[in-house]
Design an enzyme around this catalytic site. Structure first.
Site, PDB file in Angstrom:
ATOM      1  N   GLU A 267      17.687 -17.995  -8.111  1.00 57.92           N
ATOM      2  CA  GLU A 267      17.264 -16.670  -8.568  1.00 57.92           C
ATOM      3  C   GLU A 267      16.611 -16.757  -9.953  1.00 57.92           C
ATOM      4  O   GLU A 267      15.614 -16.077 -10.219  1.00 57.92           O
ATOM      5  CB  GLU A 267      18.471 -15.714  -8.571  1.00 57.92           C
ATOM      6  CG  GLU A 267      18.222 -14.331  -9.108  1.00 57.92           C
ATOM      7  CD  GLU A 267      17.111 -13.560  -8.388  1.00 57.92           C
ATOM      8  OE1 GLU A 267      16.620 -14.012  -7.338  1.00 57.92           O
ATOM      9  OE2 GLU A 267      16.713 -12.506  -8.919  1.00 57.92           O
TER      10      GLU A 267
ATOM     11  N   ASN B 278      -1.949   2.260   5.998  1.00 63.43           N
ATOM     12  CA  ASN B 278      -1.118   1.104   5.645  1.00 63.43           C
ATOM     13  C   ASN B 278      -0.865   0.321   6.925  1.00 63.43           C
ATOM     14  O   ASN B 278      -0.605   0.921   7.965  1.00 63.43           O
ATOM     15  CB  ASN B 278       0.241   1.534   5.095  1.00 63.43           C
ATOM     16  CG  ASN B 278       0.134   2.206   3.755  1.00 63.43           C
ATOM     17  OD1 ASN B 278      -0.938   2.214   3.153  1.00 63.43           O
ATOM     18  ND2 ASN B 278       1.240   2.760   3.294  1.00 63.43           N
ATOM     19  N   GLY B 279      -0.855  -0.998   6.819  1.00 66.80           N
ATOM     20  CA  GLY B 279      -0.573  -1.814   8.004  1.00 66.80           C
ATOM     21  C   GLY B 279      -1.766  -2.698   8.336  1.00 66.80           C
ATOM     22  O   GLY B 279      -2.677  -2.873   7.514  1.00 66.80           O
TER      23      GLY B 279
ATOM     24  N   GLU C  41       7.939 -15.297 -11.141  1.00 68.97           N
ATOM     25  CA  GLU C  41       7.217 -14.056 -10.833  1.00 68.97           C
ATOM     26  C   GLU C  41       6.831 -13.285 -12.069  1.00 68.97           C
ATOM     27  O   GLU C  41       5.786 -12.656 -12.098  1.00 68.97           O
ATOM     28  CB  GLU C  41       7.907 -13.180  -9.781  1.00 68.97           C
ATOM     29  CG  GLU C  41       9.292 -12.785  -9.991  1.00 68.97           C
ATOM     30  CD  GLU C  41       9.833 -11.848  -8.889  1.00 68.97           C
ATOM     31  OE1 GLU C  41       9.090 -11.344  -8.053  1.00 68.97           O
ATOM     32  OE2 GLU C  41      11.044 -11.623  -8.914  1.00 68.97           O
TER      33      GLU C  41
ATOM     34  N   ARG D  69       5.178  -0.109  -6.117  1.00 69.46           N
ATOM     35  CA  ARG D  69       5.180  -0.891  -4.876  1.00 69.46           C
ATOM     36  C   ARG D  69       4.218  -2.082  -4.951  1.00 69.46           C
ATOM     37  O   ARG D  69       4.331  -3.006  -4.162  1.00 69.46           O
ATOM     38  CB  ARG D  69       4.743   0.008  -3.699  1.00 69.46           C
ATOM     39  CG  ARG D  69       5.697   1.125  -3.413  1.00 69.46           C
ATOM     40  CD  ARG D  69       5.023   2.204  -2.561  1.00 69.46           C
ATOM     41  NE  ARG D  69       4.668   1.710  -1.249  1.00 69.46           N
ATOM     42  CZ  ARG D  69       5.426   1.833  -0.166  1.00 69.46           C
ATOM     43  NH1 ARG D  69       6.594   2.436  -0.247  1.00 69.46           N
ATOM     44  NH2 ARG D  69       5.025   1.376   0.997  1.00 69.46           N
TER      45      ARG D  69
ATOM     46  N   TRP E 299      -3.074  -2.732  -1.415  1.00 70.32           N
ATOM     47  CA  TRP E 299      -2.739  -4.125  -1.712  1.00 70.32           C
ATOM     48  C   TRP E 299      -3.517  -4.934  -0.683  1.00 70.32           C
ATOM     49  O   TRP E 299      -3.217  -4.876   0.506  1.00 70.32           O
ATOM     50  CB  TRP E 299      -1.227  -4.323  -1.568  1.00 70.32           C
ATOM     51  CG  TRP E 299      -0.723  -5.653  -2.034  1.00 70.32           C
ATOM     52  CD1 TRP E 299      -0.357  -5.989  -3.309  1.00 70.32           C
ATOM     53  CD2 TRP E 299      -0.479  -6.818  -1.233  1.00 70.32           C
ATOM     54  NE1 TRP E 299       0.085  -7.286  -3.351  1.00 70.32           N
ATOM     55  CE2 TRP E 299       0.023  -7.827  -2.098  1.00 70.32           C
ATOM     56  CE3 TRP E 299      -0.640  -7.125   0.111  1.00 70.32           C
ATOM     57  CZ2 TRP E 299       0.363  -9.099  -1.650  1.00 70.32           C
ATOM     58  CZ3 TRP E 299      -0.303  -8.394   0.565  1.00 70.32           C
ATOM     59  CH2 TRP E 299       0.201  -9.365  -0.322  1.00 70.32           C
TER      60      TRP E 299
ATOM     61  N   HIS F 189      17.970 -36.991  -6.091  1.00 68.72           N
ATOM     62  CA  HIS F 189      17.379 -37.395  -4.812  1.00 68.72           C
ATOM     63  C   HIS F 189      15.877 -37.102  -4.761  1.00 68.72           C
ATOM     64  O   HIS F 189      15.292 -37.112  -3.688  1.00 68.72           O
ATOM     65  CB  HIS F 189      18.089 -36.690  -3.656  1.00 68.72           C
ATOM     66  CG  HIS F 189      19.528 -37.093  -3.531  1.00 68.72           C
ATOM     67  ND1 HIS F 189      19.914 -38.357  -3.157  1.00 68.72           N
ATOM     68  CD2 HIS F 189      20.668 -36.405  -3.782  1.00 68.72           C
ATOM     69  CE1 HIS F 189      21.245 -38.429  -3.163  1.00 68.72           C
ATOM     70  NE2 HIS F 189      21.718 -37.256  -3.541  1.00 68.72           N
TER      71      HIS F 189
ATOM     72  N   CYS G 268       0.822  -1.210   0.000  1.00 66.86           N
ATOM     73  CA  CYS G 268       0.000   0.000   0.000  1.00 66.86           C
ATOM     74  C   CYS G 268       0.856   1.261   0.000  1.00 66.86           C
ATOM     75  O   CYS G 268       1.953   1.286   0.560  1.00 66.86           O
ATOM     76  CB  CYS G 268      -0.896   0.030   1.227  1.00 66.86           C
ATOM     77  SG  CYS G 268      -1.883  -1.428   1.426  1.00 66.86           S
TER      78      CYS G 268
ATOM     79  N   LYS H 158       6.168  -4.626  -4.578  1.00 68.94           N
ATOM     80  CA  LYS H 158       7.603  -4.300  -4.566  1.00 68.94           C
ATOM     81  C   LYS H 158       8.122  -4.179  -3.137  1.00 68.94           C
ATOM     82  O   LYS H 158       9.218  -4.611  -2.831  1.00 68.94           O
ATOM     83  CB  LYS H 158       7.812  -2.992  -5.339  1.00 68.94           C
ATOM     84  CG  LYS H 158       9.268  -2.572  -5.476  1.00 68.94           C
ATOM     85  CD  LYS H 158       9.996  -3.483  -6.436  1.00 68.94           C
ATOM     86  CE  LYS H 158      11.442  -3.091  -6.629  1.00 68.94           C
ATOM     87  NZ  LYS H 158      12.214  -4.232  -7.192  1.00 68.94           N
TER      88      LYS H 158
ATOM     89  N   LYS I  36      12.779 -15.596 -10.665  1.00 69.31           N
ATOM     90  CA  LYS I  36      12.488 -14.563 -11.668  1.00 69.31           C
ATOM     91  C   LYS I  36      11.490 -15.069 -12.693  1.00 69.31           C
ATOM     92  O   LYS I  36      10.545 -14.379 -13.050  1.00 69.31           O
ATOM     93  CB  LYS I  36      13.815 -14.172 -12.343  1.00 69.31           C
ATOM     94  CG  LYS I  36      13.933 -12.754 -12.757  1.00 69.31           C
ATOM     95  CD  LYS I  36      14.480 -11.818 -11.706  1.00 69.31           C
ATOM     96  CE  LYS I  36      13.719 -11.832 -10.410  1.00 69.31           C
ATOM     97  NZ  LYS I  36      14.374 -11.121  -9.350  1.00 69.31           N
TER      98      LYS I  36
HETATM   99  C1  AGP Z   1      12.307  -9.985  -6.302  1.00 67.01           C
HETATM  100  O1  AGP Z   1      12.208 -10.081  -7.682  1.00 67.01           O
HETATM  101  C2  AGP Z   1      11.040 -10.076  -5.596  1.00 67.01           C
HETATM  102  N1  AGP Z   1      10.139  -9.079  -6.015  1.00 67.01           N
HETATM  103  C3  AGP Z   1      11.092 -10.288  -4.094  1.00 67.01           C
HETATM  104  O2  AGP Z   1      11.479 -11.614  -3.896  1.00 67.01           O
HETATM  105  C4  AGP Z   1      11.995  -9.352  -3.260  1.00 67.01           C
HETATM  106  O3  AGP Z   1      13.329  -9.614  -3.527  1.00 67.01           O
HETATM  107  C5  AGP Z   1      11.694  -9.554  -1.767  1.00 67.01           C
HETATM  108  O4  AGP Z   1      10.359  -9.223  -1.526  1.00 67.01           O
HETATM  109  C6  AGP Z   1      12.599  -8.755  -0.872  1.00 67.01           C
HETATM  110  O5  AGP Z   1      12.480  -7.384  -1.093  1.00 67.01           O
HETATM  111  P1  AGP Z   1      13.545  -6.363  -0.534  1.00 67.01           P
HETATM  112  O6  AGP Z   1      14.834  -6.616  -1.256  1.00 67.01           O
HETATM  113  O7  AGP Z   1      12.975  -5.028  -0.851  1.00 67.01           O
HETATM  114  O8  AGP Z   1      13.705  -6.611   0.929  1.00 67.01           O
END
Ligand code: AGP
Length: 620
Positions: free
Chosen positions: A494, A99-100, A501, A27, A73, A517, A2, A615, A498
């Site tokens: 990673e 927010n929260g 997402e 965000r 959000w 395994h 948010c 974000k 990627k």
């Molecule tokens: C990364 O592509 C993601 N959007 C997510 O995993 C992100 O890295 C994670 O939420 C941590 O965010 P931060 O680096 O802002 O702490």
């Protein structure tokens, strides 16, 4: 997650708030809304979907010079117009964005309904509008406690309401009786006040303020502020006196604009050479074969006393921690581990007072990472930030650390921040290893190779290889496998994150040796297996695992060091320039970022704002 923006001054407020919301879009959110004090009433507009939709709904003109706005959000209650903020009290004279999470929502709501509050949403946030109204209208005690008469006092009403809620908040409140005033309060959800000339702003993120002012006050937890055209007054909710002070935001490297690129993600992939230069420059001391991270403020004596290093992060940041831990342990010969912050904070960790902790985060606002920082501090541990956003909560809570200098990262999928996390942790590795036992000669070699990385990244991006062939296979598959060993196991993780997402293609990452395994049972003829096999001491071992996959009909997409004959094992071979083992993630991750981007594009995904993701993950 948010976002909040608020303004009081003399400008036409609706377009200003919409622009602010646009700057908060990155965000992540699912609905947006705005409230403007206009002609003796609050005009409220809300829309599910994009800020662009909200913008259309305010085009008929929302006249006013003060207001608040929000991107939501969803947490409590579905994605609906009713649940979008702002929320009003019964009479529409008090309006709130929040927010929260309000944890004691249920008992408060029951009581407020019994007193006549009419709830129009399913959110926890609406509680605040009714609770503040309760005290502001002087309805007396709430429950069994006697309260002083605070009727008509906005600051006292907000203070009293917040004393009755449990949870986290970044909240902005307006009262129709005081249309030029905004009351803001923070507890666990960031808020920053912007101070202009005859105008004052509030936002959850300095990025929303930068077009208007660089004079800011980062609110601290437990703080409350009254904003008017004349400036700001702050108080502590606990009655204490220490409140925030005015600071000047540093010039950010990079402008957070998309330029000629169709998506932020692609732009940020291509930002990487320059971002890495910004991170490394001035910190590598080639002659001495070492590095200097001034923000850590650690003397050589303190460095040699470090017995253990623990790196904490979430998602991509955790994947960068894995690289850092590998490098530190191998080169500095000090036990080093990477920890998922959301797990670490709740497992009552043993915190070694002779150890050093790093909280790694792009946003600096991730609730789980911030929670882990506080837990370490409670247990007497030293924790440094490795953070991109200057002045963010993690940076401020840690007090010391290293800024990543990636420039603003707007796409939800992190790319350049990941690279700069790895680079920053490599700098720390060099500084630490050189202090313990690394020779000047070996240190110089490390430093020279690190300095060459931005150029090599540029070289790769100019000629990225046959990514499109890999994209076709990945898009047609039920599942994509990512394999790597040693430092490349974390690159595999990673790559899979990627791809999931951005394209929503199910993906699984395993250290190559673990494939047999269990996960190998998923392999079918034609399954794409992406193998990360740079020229390092574990290459031959990974080659055997590649053969095992080939023998079962898998299609091998291999990321390898240019010129290495191992490429003959691949169906699609993607070469990257050669470097030292420790820096290989900075090169091998690039084709995986491009693969995720292009797969997302081919499948018609919302690349910069994938579904359900945010974000800044400010709830746990
Ligand atoms: C990364 O592509 C993601 N959007 C997510 O995993 C992100 O890295 C994670 O939420 C941590 O965010 P931060 O680096 O802002 O702490």
């Amino acid at each position: 997650m948010c976002g909040i923006i608020g303004y009081t001054g003399t400008r036409d407020v609706a377009p200003l708030l919409v622009r602010g919301l646009r700057r908060l879009e990155y965000r992540g959110y699912d609905s947006a809304g705005i409230a403007v004090a206009s002609h003796m009433r609050f005009e409220v507009r809300k829309e599910v979907g994009r800020v662009a939709d909200l913008e259309r709904s305010v085009e008929d003109g929302l006249e006013g010079i003060s207001g608040i706005a929000h991107t939501r959000w969803a947490t409590h209650g579905g994605v609906t117009r009713e649940n979008a903020h702002p929320h009003l009290d019964n009479e529409g004279r008090i309006v709130v964005v929040h927010n929260g999470i309000i944890e004691n929502m249920a008992p408060l709501k029951t009581r407020l309904i019994a007193e006549g509050a009419i709830f129009r949403s399913e959110t926890d946030s609406e509680i605040l509008a009714h609770l503040i109204a309760h005290f502001y209208h002087g309805y007396g005690s709430f429950g069994d406690s006697i309260i002083p008469d605070i009727a008509g006092d906005p600051v006292a009403a907000v203070k009293m309401a917040l004393s009755r809620v449990r949870g986290t908040w970044g909240v902005a409140v307006m009262f129709l009786d005081h249309p030029g005033m905004i009351i803001a309060a923070r507890n666990g959800s960031p808020l920053v006040i912007g101070i202009g000339d005859g105008e004052t702003f509030i936002a959850s993120d300095p990025h929303a303020l930068v077009p208007y002012t660089r004079r800011v006050m980062f609110m601290a937890d437990g703080e409350l502020a009254r904003l008017t055209v004349d400036g700001v007054e702050t108080w502590r909710l606990d009655g204490g006196t220490k409140t925030s002070s005015i600071e000047t935001l540093e010039e950010e490297w990079g402008d957070g604009e998309q330029g000629d690129f169709p998506h932020f993600m692609l732009k940020e992939i291509h930002d990487q050479p320059e971002a890495l230069r910004q991170c490394i420059s001035g910190r590598v001391l080639v002659e001495d074969g070492t590095a200097k991270l001034g923000g850590l403020d650690l003397s050589p004596r303190e460095l040699v006393d470090i017995q253990r290093v623990t790196l904490l992060g979430c998602g991509t940041s955790y994947n960068a921690c894995l690289v850092g831990a590998y490098a530190i342990e191998q080169l500095a010969r000090i036990p080093a581990t990477a920890e998922i912050a959301s797990e670490y904070r709740y497992r009552n960790p043993v915190v070694d007072p002779r150890g050093l902790h790093f909280a790694v985060s792009q946003s600096g606002e991730t609730a789980d990472t911030l929670g882990a920082v506080k837990e370490i501090q409670r247990k007497g541990g030293a924790v440094m930030g490795a953070v991109n956003v200057v002045g963010s909560s993690i940076a401020r809570t840690c007090g010391r650390g290293v800024y990543l200098h990636s420039g603003p990262e707007m796409a939800v999928a992190s790319t350049k921040a990941y690279s700069n996390m790895v680079a920053a942790l490599c700098l720390f590795t060099l500084q630490l290893a050189r202090t313990t036992h690394l020779s000047a000669h070996a240190g110089r070699e490390f430093a020279e190779h690190l300095q060459a990385i931005p150029g090599l990244v540029e070289q790769y991006l100019a000629n990225p290889g046959p990514i499109d062939d890999a994209v076709r296979w990945v898009c047609d598959s039920k599942i994509t496998f990512f394999l790597g060993r040693g430092v490349s196991a974390s690159v595999a993780a990673e790559g899979a994150l990627k791809l999931m997402e951005v394209s929503y293609v199910p993906s699984i990452a395993y250290p190559s040796g673990e494939m047999k395994h269990g996960p190998i049972a998923l392999l079918e003829k034609g399954s794409p297996v992406i193998c990360i096999v740079p020229n390092d001491p574990l290459k031959a071992k990974t080659a055997s695992n590649v053969q095992e996959c080939r023998a079962r009909g898998a299609r091998i997409i291999m990321v390898h060091t240019a010129g290495d004959p191992i490429a003959e094992l691949a169906d699609v071979a993607i070469p990257v320039p050669e470097t030292l083992e420790w820096f290989s993630p900075l090169l091998t991750v690039l084709p995986l970022q491009l693969l995720a981007y292009k797969a997302g594009l081919a499948l018609g995904r919302d690349i910069d704002r994938p579904r359900n993701l945010a974000k800044s993950v400010t709830v746990e």
